[in-house]
Design a protein around this motif. Structure first.
Motif, short mmCIF file in Angstrom:
data_model
loop_
_atom_site.label_atom_id
_atom_site.label_comp_id
_atom_site.label_asym_id
_atom_site.label_seq_id
_atom_site.Cartn_x
_atom_site.Cartn_y
_atom_site.Cartn_z
N LEU A 86 19.72 -23.59 -12.56
CA LEU A 86 20.28 -23.21 -13.63
C LEU A 86 20.99 -21.94 -13.43
CD1 LEU A 86 17.38 -23.87 -16.06
CD2 LEU A 86 19.35 -25.04 -16.01
N SER A 87 20.29 -21.04 -12.22
CA SER A 87 21.04 -19.74 -12.33
C SER A 87 22.31 -20.01 -11.58
CB SER A 87 20.01 -18.73 -11.26
OG SER A 87 20.04 -19.41 -9.86
N GLN A 88 22.45 -21.22 -10.89
CA GLN A 88 23.85 -21.24 -9.91
C GLN A 88 24.86 -22.12 -11.02
OE1 GLN A 88 23.89 -20.26 -7.02
NE2 GLN A 88 26.01 -20.74 -6.49
N PHE A 89 24.37 -22.86 -11.91
CA PHE A 89 25.36 -23.59 -12.65
C PHE A 89 25.31 -23.39 -14.14
CE2 PHE A 89 24.31 -26.19 -8.64
CZ PHE A 89 25.56 -25.92 -8.14
N LEU A 90 23.84 -23.32 -14.58
CA LEU A 90 24.01 -22.93 -16.10
C LEU A 90 22.96 -21.80 -16.54
CD1 LEU A 90 23.24 -26.78 -17.15
CD2 LEU A 90 25.55 -25.52 -17.35
N PRO A 91 23.46 -20.52 -15.88
CA PRO A 91 22.58 -19.39 -16.15
C PRO A 91 22.32 -19.21 -17.68
CG PRO A 91 24.67 -18.72 -15.55
CD PRO A 91 24.70 -20.18 -15.45
N TRP A 92 23.07 -19.55 -18.70
CA TRP A 92 22.70 -19.23 -20.00
C TRP A 92 21.66 -20.04 -20.59
CZ3 TRP A 92 23.19 -23.40 -23.24
CH2 TRP A 92 24.09 -24.59 -22.59
N LEU A 93 21.13 -21.18 -19.98
CA LEU A 93 19.97 -22.10 -20.38
C LEU A 93 18.66 -21.26 -20.12
CD1 LEU A 93 20.76 -25.99 -19.62
CD2 LEU A 93 20.05 -24.52 -21.90
#
Length: 316
Positions: A86-93
């Motif tokens: 998530l931190s690499q690709f979708l940090p807003w989640l």
């Protein structure tokens, strides 16, 4: 040949220095990240003993070992890969997912208070935990691991936020170090707390009068300490859950709740000098607990009222 060997040795030495510096950097980053998560570590340590309260002494450490194993599995198998991706690709989640965990913790804490107030707690605990059998032990261990999942997720996300600028591999190594270190710290402390009465019994059998006195105090005092920790664990659920929600809505753009808490901190701590830091923390903690209680109470009301209305409708 000799020159080539010397050059190779120089290269190896240079690589060793780089590796050592990298290890030092990772160690320092892991220490920084762990320090930021200390508040949640305290909560985790306070919450866990209530799950083994009431069981026989010979089952306490095996239960703690199972919970610690589940906690490490939570961190390394489920949480770590998920937050790295998530931190690499979708940090807003990350924030919304963490807020779902905060909602669950608030509900858990409010549900326990509801049981105390309505008397359901007494009905459930009329039979000693030790007499309820293996199934009850499994239920308590599973409940502890579920609660730990939320607390572990917050610990790991806090740690991740501290090292967000590191390369992906370094982030992964740092988070593994944090997961191992904090799990050992939390469940080592929990094991020490729940076995303190056994230590007291051992001291009470010694020849030294001082040791006997300390031992008797530990034996008499530890059941009360565990009972208090059980209550602290419930409060910690509300505190951590409310804080996750408070920070989460601020991160998502609704700043009014956290600004109100900051104004309260400034109003109360102004002019207190050395005590200002502690009072600020206390105001923030109490505010978070109130938010957790209010939000949790709403969820508890929904969970209890909706099934009741369905039963009433079916009866008519």
């Amino acid at each position: 040949m000799a020159g080539g060997l010397a050059a190779l040795l120089d290269d190896i030495a240079a690589l060793a220095k780089i590796a050592a510096a990298s290890v030092d950097d990772i160690g320092a980053a892991a220490g920084r990240a762990s320090t930021k998560a200390v508040g949640v570590v305290i909560d985790d340590t306070a919450v866990t003993p209530r799950y083994v309260h009431g069981f026989t002494a010979n089952r306490e450490l095996p239960m703690i070992r199972k919970i610690a194993t589940g906690s490490l599995r939570n961190k390394l198998v489920f949480i770590l890969p998920a937050i790295l991706l998530l931190s690499q690709f979708l940090p807003w989640l990350l924030t919304p997912i963490l807020m779902v965990g905060g909602l669950y913790l608030s509900y858990e804490g409010a549900e326990k208070l509801y049981e105390y107030v309505t008397g359901h707690h007494k009905e459930k605990t009329a039979t000693p935990a030790a007499a309820k059998g293996e199934d009850h032990e499994k239920t308590m261990v599973s409940g502890a691991i579920r609660t730990d999942f939320i607390l572990s997720a917050e610990i790991m996300v806090i740690a991740l936020n501290e090292v967000a600028d590191e390369p992906l591999l370094n982030r992964a190594i740092i988070l593994v170090v944090v997961a191992l270190g904090i799990t050992l710290l939390v469940y080592g402390m929990v094991a020490l707390i729940v076995k303190m009465d056994d230590i007291g019994l051992s001291l009470a059998k010694r020849d030294s009068a001082a040791a006997q006195t300390v031992g008797r105090l530990l034996v008499k005092g530890m059941p009360k300490v565990l009972a208090v920790l059980s209550v602290v664990g419930v409060v910690a659920m509300l505190w951590v859950g409310g804080h996750i929600l408070l920070v989460g809505v601020d991160d998502l753009g609704w700043h009014a709740p956290y600004e109100l808490v900051h104004h309260l901190e400034e109003a109360v701590a102004g002019g207190l000098g050395a005590l200002a830091g502690f009072v600020t923390w206390l105001v923030n903690t109490l505010s978070s607990a109130v938010i957790g209680l209010v939000v949790g109470a709403v969820v508890v009301a929904v969970m209890h009222l909706v099934p009741r209305r369905k039963k009433d409708a079916a009866a008519h």
